[in-house]
Write an enzyme that holds these catalytic residues in place. Structure first.
Site, short mmCIF file in Angstrom:
data_model
loop_
_atom_site.label_atom_id
_atom_site.label_comp_id
_atom_site.label_asym_id
_atom_site.label_seq_id
_atom_site.Cartn_x
_atom_site.Cartn_y
_atom_site.Cartn_z
N LYS A 41 -11.25 0.60 14.31
CA LYS A 41 -9.87 0.95 14.69
C LYS A 41 -9.76 1.15 16.20
CE LYS A 41 -7.24 0.94 11.09
NZ LYS A 41 -6.03 0.12 11.09
N ASP A 86 0.38 -8.70 1.50
CA ASP A 86 -0.64 -7.76 1.03
C ASP A 86 -1.63 -8.53 0.15
OD1 ASP A 86 -0.40 -4.33 0.55
OD2 ASP A 86 -1.98 -5.50 -0.42
N TYR A 130 -15.53 2.80 10.54
CA TYR A 130 -14.07 2.72 10.44
C TYR A 130 -13.43 3.11 11.77
CZ TYR A 130 -9.34 3.82 8.77
OH TYR A 130 -7.99 3.87 8.59
N GLY A 144 0.83 -1.21 0.00
CA GLY A 144 0.00 0.00 0.00
C GLY A 144 0.86 1.25 0.00
N PHE A 145 0.21 2.38 0.09
CA PHE A 145 0.91 3.66 0.02
C PHE A 145 1.89 3.83 1.18
CE2 PHE A 145 0.18 8.02 1.89
CZ PHE A 145 1.27 8.60 1.27
N ILE A 146 1.40 3.83 2.42
CA ILE A 146 2.32 4.02 3.55
C ILE A 146 3.21 2.79 3.71
CG2 ILE A 146 2.53 4.46 6.03
CD1 ILE A 146 -0.10 5.96 5.95
#
Ligand code: UDP
Length: 322
Positions: free
Chosen positions: A156, A34, A152, A13-15
């Site tokens: 979390k 992933d 969400y 992913g991005f991060i």
């Protein structure tokens, strides 16, 4: 120095891909898992030549596989999750299952194998609280369960609570980081994230879409600052058992961000205001301001965001131009 081995869930992913790069740079051996639900192999393709890097395309919900991968590392960086306001609204059930189920698998095996976990949480946790800047121990204010956006934040929060319970009752070494609007190359606007979306629109000469009146604010942090901070935290014994905000505390309105994107891309796109209901569906709730208090992470590891908003926007522009 002994070999340091990291498992990065959501590493395509991005991060995750930037974190993987930073860990390799610091000499770690890194394995990525992933499921490519929002991650992309092209984010990690350039790392394949590195002999300290390997990856598996699969889900963190596969408990037997995760047992094996966690046994082979020292620290699990757990990023695999459903992300993006739009993605979560469109895939609510899947988001709940991965965010709760995946984290439980990670925490359970890491506890059994006595491995450290760095759990990625989110500023979304604070909900629509107006008490900015948000401190880690502040109260949270969430809307009703019928509004999908909030699920969400709820998942979390349960992840965080679960991690703290494993830490208290079973001695798991866990560090929890709450990321605030992290941006940079490889982030896509496909799942809602505002900056890459506005840059994509500006580069294509399409209207730059500002939701609501554009007076809502966010603090945009460079992914390069964030991953540096996170690796340092992962190596800091005093961070174990702690929850930490990470990001930038420099606030900008979305209206000003849109004008900056237009300027820095020299775009002729008009800036168009779109009502929230039209953008996200009826009854959507946004937060007007979101600012982290960074005192804790600063005093623990001296973290300070270094890259400016112009640097961040330019890095996104350069990436999306390619
Ligand atoms: N936003 C916007 N235009 C877009 C996408 C998002 O004005 O095309 C707004 C969104 O309503 C929010 C802010 O930008 O107020 C940040 O949205 P994002 O989804 O990036 O992250 P959030 O901070 O809401 O989790």
């Amino acid at each position: 120095m002994a070999e340091r081995r990291a498992l990065v869930t959501g590493g395509a992913g991005f991060i995750g891909s930037h974190l993987t790069e930073k860990l390799l740079e610091r000499g770690y051996t890194v394995h990525v898992i992933d499921d490519l639900s929002t991650g992309r192999l092209e984010n990690i393709a350039h790392l394949e030549a590195d002999e300290k890097f390997t990856y598996t395309v699969d889900t963190v919900l596969d408990s037997a596989l995760m047992a094996k991968l966690i046994a082979q590392c020292d620290t699990v960086f757990h990023l695999a999750a459903a992300v993006g306001v739009e993605y979560v609204i469109e895939n609510q059930l899947k988001s709940i299952q991965i965010n709760l189920g995946g984290t439980e698998v990670v925490l359970e095996h890491a506890t059994r194998e006595k491995k450290k976990v760095v759990l990625f949480s989110t500023s979304e946790i604070y909900g629509k609280s107006e008490a900015v800047p948000f401190k880690e121990d502040d109260d949270r204010i969430l809307g009703p369960t019928t509004l999908t956006r909030w699920s969400y934040a709820v998942t979390k929060a349960v992840d965080e609570i679960m991690a703290l319970a494993y830490s208290r009752e079973k001695d798991l070494a866990v560090v929890i980081v709450r990321c605030f609007n992290t941006c940079g190359p490889r982030q896509t606007g496909q799942y809602g994230m505002v900056l890459p979306r506005l840059v994509t629109q500006a580069l294509a000469g399409k209207p730059i879409t500002v939701y609501g009146d554009g007076r809502q604010t966010r603090c945009f942090a460079s992914v390069f600052d964030v991953v540096e901070g996170i690796v340092t935290l992962a190596e800091c014994d005093d961070a174990v058992g702690e929850i930490m905000n990470i990001g930038s505390n420099i606030e900008v309105t979305i209206g000003d961000l849109a004008r900056k994107v237009k300027d820095l891309t020299s775009s002729s796109s008009p800036i168009e205001h779109i009502p929230y209901d039209k953008a996200y569906g009826k009854g959507f709730e946004d937060m007007m301001r979101r600012v982290p208090d960074l005192t804790r992470i600063k005093s623990l590891i001296g973290y300070e965001p270094r890259r400016s908003l112009d640097d961040i926007v330019n890095s996104v522009i350069n990436h999306l131009k390619q």
